[in-house]
Scaffold this active site. Structure first.
Site, short mmCIF file in Angstrom:
data_model
loop_
_atom_site.label_atom_id
_atom_site.label_comp_id
_atom_site.label_asym_id
_atom_site.label_seq_id
_atom_site.Cartn_x
_atom_site.Cartn_y
_atom_site.Cartn_z
N GLY A 13 -12.95 15.81 11.91
CA GLY A 13 -12.09 15.17 11.13
C GLY A 13 -12.48 16.33 9.67
N HIS B 283 1.19 -1.18 0.01
CA HIS B 283 0.07 -0.07 0.13
C HIS B 283 0.52 1.20 0.14
CE1 HIS B 283 -3.63 2.40 1.74
NE2 HIS B 283 -2.98 3.37 1.61
N GLU B 284 1.64 1.41 1.32
CA GLU B 284 2.30 2.35 1.02
C GLU B 284 3.17 2.73 -0.15
OE1 GLU B 284 1.47 4.46 3.17
OE2 GLU B 284 0.43 3.62 4.76
ZN ZN Z 1 -2.84 5.62 1.68
#
Ligand code: ZN
Length: 687
Positions: free
Chosen positions: A609, A473-474
């Site tokens: 948020g 993912h990263e």
């Molecule tokens: Zn992400």
């Protein structure tokens, strides 16, 4: 002497091995002084002159990239009291400068002048996007308002930020305010050891007494890990009910009641939109996103819902059947579903993280990931340890080379957890942004940070499957940062990419963890050399789609409530926010909703948020990443040539162009059409 201060460097790689807390104050002082000058220069640039405006602004960014970003980075990966103190001491000045430049009317006027200038058409797409985005974000920060409208706008902004932090404080306090003490061994039967350990420690800490995991007493709390484990494993339905009711009504009454805050927040957001000329908050939010309008988002909801409702009912039936076969009487209540669903999961797919670990050594996984990127994008990743100063001995440095052998980017990988001074979680961050101009060429550099299990003794770092997915993912985010070919920094890499499109490359890369040849190519037992058994691979894939209709329905439900609250809902009208919540739950849940449910009072994503009228982004990006992966499936995952060709197209559109064009245009260039929900539904077993 500035030349001795590593934070005042202007080129090369940051000297991470030399940066000390006492470098921060003098560096920031120098950076701010120079930035003030540069800002003045930009503010007095001749109207319609791109270079005169953008060169000084770019230089400011560069000063911060070398002088301030490394400080933030080190706070995350090599925290110390001294560094934290140094950071805090200069933060107000940094924030103040940030506000000043963002709210600069002369800069705004110059961006507007560029857009209205004769030279506008001659600017390329990337530069036009920079101007358009700069104008939009300044206007949405109220810069074009005057007099009373501006005063009111600023008041609203302040009130909203206060209400947001009050909201999350209430959630925190209400979460802390409840507990359930257990001392009877029968009540904790079936609860996992990790829970018992944590619950005994919680009791001991709060009571200043002694408790042990085997004999108690135990304290159940409402924070995520505690309540989730309790609802999934506690065999006593009455106790589950007590905990479930407490959990779903948090912050909805008494001293920590968020109900009035929700109403105020919604009203103030609408008033803000009235001032800015947007119909409602959903329109404001979507103006900064890839999704065109609420109709486009609604279409996605409709398609996902239509495909999931039947499946949701079937999944509930399966859970009920298992419950009844095991002695449960009557209909399942809300607090029973999680418990019996967990029994069903155990029965069908249970494997433990520990079973998988020996197959996923970091070394192998890394090699597998790099080999995949070579096949897909033609890039070669080479170890380059020693070429860059690092902040810890476990950090590695790599260089990426393009198809014709040219160096295109570099990255740091900080793989292991270090609880003492490193933040949890995983992230990708920019270290250096790509930029090509008359002054030269700067190649992008990324930070990839994970929190994997470090090597112990003779055994290498062994990862859980979740950690493997996280690394992919990263790295997907990293690829978009590093394989950019855009020359202007504001929209190079992940810069300027709309929020609902930003998770496309990252989630796209995760898909490969479920591709048999890719996974089995790297899942090799570190001692025996045995490849991951098919049976375990099948379980991993099955676990991915377990109760996927129910999961889908819940996420769509949250997103729909968020959208409905922000598009035309009147907080002063006859319908309360909870009425609206029930209405949508009825349409999206396989079970009749529970009228007492007050989850909105803890929905911090949208009230405290940045996810207001944006919660749908999670699903939107999943649709994109699944649909993008389908392009590879369509081409034939076993056809090397087709995979390479599709991979190059992904590289040359999504990874290369990033934020320099509208994400829908970029996507269309890759896929040949607009995204469809079909692939996500199929991958979720809901087609
Ligand atoms: Zn992400």
């Amino acid at each position: 002497m500035s030349s001795d201060n590593p934070l005042l460097q202007r080129s090369g790689l940051p000297a991470f091995d030399r940066i000390q807390a006492d470098h921060v104050a003098p560096a920031v002082k120098a950076i701010l002084a120079e930035s003030e000058q540069l800002l003045k220069q930009a503010e007095s640039a001749p109207l319609g002159d791109w270079d005169a405006l953008m060169n000084p602004l770019g230089q400011i960014d560069l000063l911060f990239e070398y002088g301030w970003s490394p400080v933030g980075h080190l706070l995350g990966v090599a925290n110390s009291d001294a560094l934290r103190a140094a950071h805090e001491a200069v933060l107000p000045a940094i924030v103040q400068f940030g506000l000043k430049s963002k709210q600069s009317k002369p800069i705004y006027d110059r961006f507007c002048a560029l857009r209205n200038s004769k030279g506008w058409e001659a600017l390329d797409n990337a530069r036009q996007r920079i101007v358009t985005q700069a104008i939009q974000s300044a206007e949405q920060a109220g810069i074009a308002l005057e007099g009373a409208a501006q005063t009111r706008f600023n008041e609203i902004s302040q009130k909203l930020s206060q209400l947001g932090s009050d909201f999350s404080n209430n959630v925190l306090d209400a979460t802390k305010a409840w507990h359930l003490d257990l001392s009877n061994k029968a009540d904790v039967q079936g609860l996992p050891d990790s829970f018992l350990k944590q619950a005994a420690a919680a009791w001991a800490e709060d009571n200043d007494g002694k408790a042990n995991p085997q004999d108690g007493p135990w304290r159940v709390k409402l924070d995520g890990p505690s309540i989730t484990a309790f609802l999934q494993h506690c065999r006593n339905s009455d106790l589950r009910k007590e905990a479930y009711m407490a959990y779903t009504t948090r912050a909805s009454s008494g001293t920590h009641d968020n109900t009035p805050l929700i109403k105020s927040i919604l009203k103030l957001r609408q008033e803000m939109c009235d001032l800015l000329g947007y119909e409602n908050f959903a329109a404001l939010s979507l103006s900064q996103k890839m999704a065109d309008d609420t109709a486009a988002v609604q279409r996605m909801f409709d398609e996902l819902l239509a495909a999931s409702l039947e499946g949701g009912k079937r999944e509930l039936r399966e859970v009920s059947e298992l419950a009844h076969a095991n002695g449960h009487k009557g209909e399942l209540a809300h607090w029973d579903v999680g418990f019996w669903a967990e029994r069903l999961r155990e029965k069908r797919y249970a494997y433990t993280e520990e079973e998988l670990r020996p197959y996923f050594s970091l070394e192998r996984v890394q090699a597998g990931l790099f080999a995949l990127c070579h096949r897909l994008f033609g890039i070669t990743v080479k170890r380059a340890d020693g070429k860059a100063p690092v902040w810890h001995k476990d950090v590695s440095f790599f260089e990426i080379y393009g198809e014709s052998g040219q160096h295109v980017a570099s990255f740091y990988l900080d793989p292991y957890s270090r609880p003492a001074n490193k933040r949890g979680g995983a992230w990708m961050n920019s270290c250096i942004t790509r930029e090509v101009n008359s002054a030269g060429k700067r190649l992008p550099v990324a930070h990839l940070v994970c929190n994997g299990t470090p090597p112990v003794g003779d055994s290498p770092s062994l990862m859980t499957f979740r950690e493997v997915e996280t690394l992919f993912h990263e790295f997907g985010h990293g690829l978009q940062h590093m394989l950019t070919t855009v020359d202007v920094r504001d929209v190079a890499g992940i810069g300027g990419v709309e929020w609902d499109a930003v998770e496309l490359p990252s989630q796209f890369m995760e898909n490969w963890c479920y591709h048999r040849p890719t996974l089995l190519g790297m899942a090799v037992h570190y001692q025996t050399g045995e490849v991951l058994p098919d049976e375990l691979f099948d379980k991993i894939c099955a676990a991915r789609t377990f109760r996927s209709a129910s999961v889908m329905l819940r996420q769509v439900q949250f997103s729909m409530i968020d959208m409905a609250l922000h598009s035309g809902f009147d907080p002063d009208g006859p319908k309360s926010v909870f009425d609206l919540q029930m209405e949508i739950e009825k349409k999206t849940s396989p079970m009749p909703p529970m009228p007492e449910n007050r989850f909105l009072c803890t929905f911090s994503h949208i009230f405290a948020g940045g996810y207001a009228a944006g919660y749908y982004s999670y699903k939107w990006a999943e649709v994109l990443s699944a649909d993008a992966f389908e392009a590879f499936e369509d081409a034939g995952l076993d056809d090397e040539l087709a995979v390479a060709e599709t991979g190059r197209r992904f590289r040359d559109t999504i990874l290369s162009e990033g934020g320099s064009r509208h994400p829908m245009d970029v996507y269309r260039d890759f896929r040949g059409r607009e995204p469809s929900t079909k692939a996500l539904l199929r991958h979720s077993g809901l087609a």
